[in-house]
Design a protein around this motif. Sequence first.
Motif, PDB file in Angstrom:
ATOM      1  N   ILE A  89       9.404  68.648  11.382  1.00  0.00           N
ATOM      2  CA  ILE A  89       7.984  68.997  11.348  1.00  0.00           C
ATOM      3  C   ILE A  89       7.124  67.770  11.635  1.00  0.00           C
ATOM      4  O   ILE A  89       6.110  67.850  12.343  1.00  0.00           O
ATOM      5  CB  ILE A  89       7.617  69.621   9.987  1.00  0.00           C
TER       6      ILE A  89
ATOM      7  N   THR B  95      17.260  63.559   9.891  1.00  0.00           N
ATOM      8  CA  THR B  95      16.732  64.343   8.775  1.00  0.00           C
ATOM      9  C   THR B  95      16.822  63.506   7.508  1.00  0.00           C
ATOM     10  O   THR B  95      17.642  62.576   7.433  1.00  0.00           O
ATOM     11  CB  THR B  95      17.497  65.668   8.605  1.00  0.00           C
TER      12      THR B  95
ATOM     13  N   ALA C  92       4.756  73.813   9.653  1.00  0.00           N
ATOM     14  CA  ALA C  92       5.987  74.494   9.245  1.00  0.00           C
ATOM     15  C   ALA C  92       5.840  76.009   9.340  1.00  0.00           C
ATOM     16  O   ALA C  92       6.837  76.721   9.476  1.00  0.00           O
ATOM     17  CB  ALA C  92       6.361  74.087   7.824  1.00  0.00           C
TER      18      ALA C  92
ATOM     19  N   PHE D 242       8.565  77.593  -0.758  1.00  0.00           N
ATOM     20  CA  PHE D 242       8.574  77.298   0.677  1.00  0.00           C
ATOM     21  C   PHE D 242       9.252  75.954   0.929  1.00  0.00           C
ATOM     22  O   PHE D 242       8.979  74.968   0.242  1.00  0.00           O
ATOM     23  CB  PHE D 242       7.133  77.270   1.183  1.00  0.00           C
ATOM     24  N   SER D 243      10.141  75.916   1.894  1.00  0.00           N
ATOM     25  CA  SER D 243      10.797  74.657   2.256  1.00  0.00           C
ATOM     26  C   SER D 243      10.875  74.562   3.774  1.00  0.00           C
ATOM     27  O   SER D 243      10.831  75.574   4.478  1.00  0.00           O
ATOM     28  CB  SER D 243      12.204  74.565   1.646  1.00  0.00           C
ATOM     29  N   TYR D 244      11.003  73.350   4.270  1.00  0.00           N
ATOM     30  CA  TYR D 244      11.078  73.130   5.710  1.00  0.00           C
ATOM     31  C   TYR D 244      11.751  71.795   5.981  1.00  0.00           C
ATOM     32  O   TYR D 244      11.913  70.960   5.085  1.00  0.00           O
ATOM     33  CB  TYR D 244       9.685  73.160   6.343  1.00  0.00           C
ATOM     34  N   ASP D 245      12.167  71.610   7.222  1.00  0.00           N
ATOM     35  CA  ASP D 245      12.793  70.354   7.635  1.00  0.00           C
ATOM     36  C   ASP D 245      11.690  69.331   7.875  1.00  0.00           C
ATOM     37  O   ASP D 245      11.002  69.365   8.897  1.00  0.00           O
ATOM     38  CB  ASP D 245      13.621  70.575   8.907  1.00  0.00           C
TER      39      ASP D 245
END
Length: 526
Positions: free
Chosen positions: A334, A51, A476, A327-330
Amino acid sequence: MNLETFLHHLHFDTEKSAPPDWQVDWEDAPLPYKLYRGLPEISLSGDIPLTLKGREAHAEPVLEELGYFLWYVYGLTQYAQTAFIEDTGEKSAVSYAQLLRRFVPSGGALYPNELYVYIKLKDVPTGIYHYDVAHHRLLLLREGNHDVYLSRSLGNSCELSDCFCTVFVSTVFWKNFYKYNNFSYRLQGLDAGVLIGQALETANLMGFSSRVCYQFLDRSVNHLLGLTEQDESVYAVIPLSINQSIDCVYNNSEGFVSDTELSKEVPLLTHETYNRSKRVIDYPMLRKMNGASLLETTNSFGQIRNDERVKADLGMEAIMLPFTEPFSYDFASICKERHSPDMNFMMRKVSQTQLSTLLKETLSLSYQNDLHDTYKNTEPHVTLYGSFYNVEEIPNGAYAYDKSAHALRRITLGDFREFLQDGLTMPTVNLFQVPLVLHLVGDKAHLKRELGYRGYRIQQMEVGILLQRLLLVANALGMGGHPLLGFDGNQCDELYGIHSKGKTSLIQVPVGPYRPRAWLKGGVNS
């Protein structure tokens, strides 16, 4: 063929972009990456983090971090094998396709771009390097500090002394011309754009500020990197810094700078390369377009007013979309999951929240570039239109997204899946199974007044930047996106009523839920 006809064919008569008897010589295909021979090498760590996290503010960057950045942007990430069943009539046969994948999409997975970096780090010699994708390493092309030379190539519009790295995105013309003939020119700009988009996303996550320079003295920059203009040319220059932003200077006290005179200041480079093809066919139209797009003096640089935007028509009936939380995501996970679903789309209802988030987050993208006389981030000159089916509380129909109001402007109602399916030149996607068919729309004469034919190239890159953002956000949200260029542009422009307004659909992106693909894949890093 003149250049206007050439560009018209790329968008509206794509079958004319290659000779009718064109046959691809698969056995003589080039490698999807460039190889240099006999150059000093610096290995990059293969222990890539699973990550990406923000770094300590103002901490000096190190080579290890740059290696992570390059891998996430353009490194070899997966080996994949897909099986295809071929029905010959008498019996079925199974064939296999093998791909070395990267996180960014590319037409035909041919990856025509290359990355070069000008590095100023304490743990490596200062100089120009090629990112050797095949071996995840750096190869030293030219040693030394070239701040002054490069700054002058950029028209002294960017302060490079505080930048620890400058990234060069180039295009190797033969790498996808061998398959797509002249149509490769359109793909090359888009591929460069998605690569830039991935670089912007990665830099932001790692705490680096960035700036995309579309305007530079092409021959001076190519000369610095040792590139042969007929084979390969730089499309964009991206300085990176650990400061909050990269200082920009628009008052050029030096005045006129010529590529011819500037190139005399550094010696010519001659390095041996290998691309596997034994026979390289000439591509005169690509060379002609590239030549017409070159900037030979800093007097050719131009800027556009901030009010020159592609906007949705505001006179149509509006459907207000729900406002959503940030909005957030890894990002890393993704990137690893993202792929083009092909025939694996499956029809399911899309919620208003999903659609709202997708449109809002995609067009929230802004970045620092040299197209405007401003120190602030600016938005791509592209907007979103779409044909929607089976979306919660949204009547089936064609819409334009109005970013300022966060609303859909209704153009016409109806189910247009069959209409759009019939417009595909290669039906690689079943649009009857796709709830969202999005189109990135821009001006037909984008920046032509300011920058001539270079404006077209810049537009394709800006489309690619926004496309990569769209694909990441879609994934995502649990959906897939599949970029398509094999569609009837005139038909889509007619659907949206934009032809008479000087706009056109630049790329088609079906988006929706999908089933897992049947393939074998594995990571190629440790």
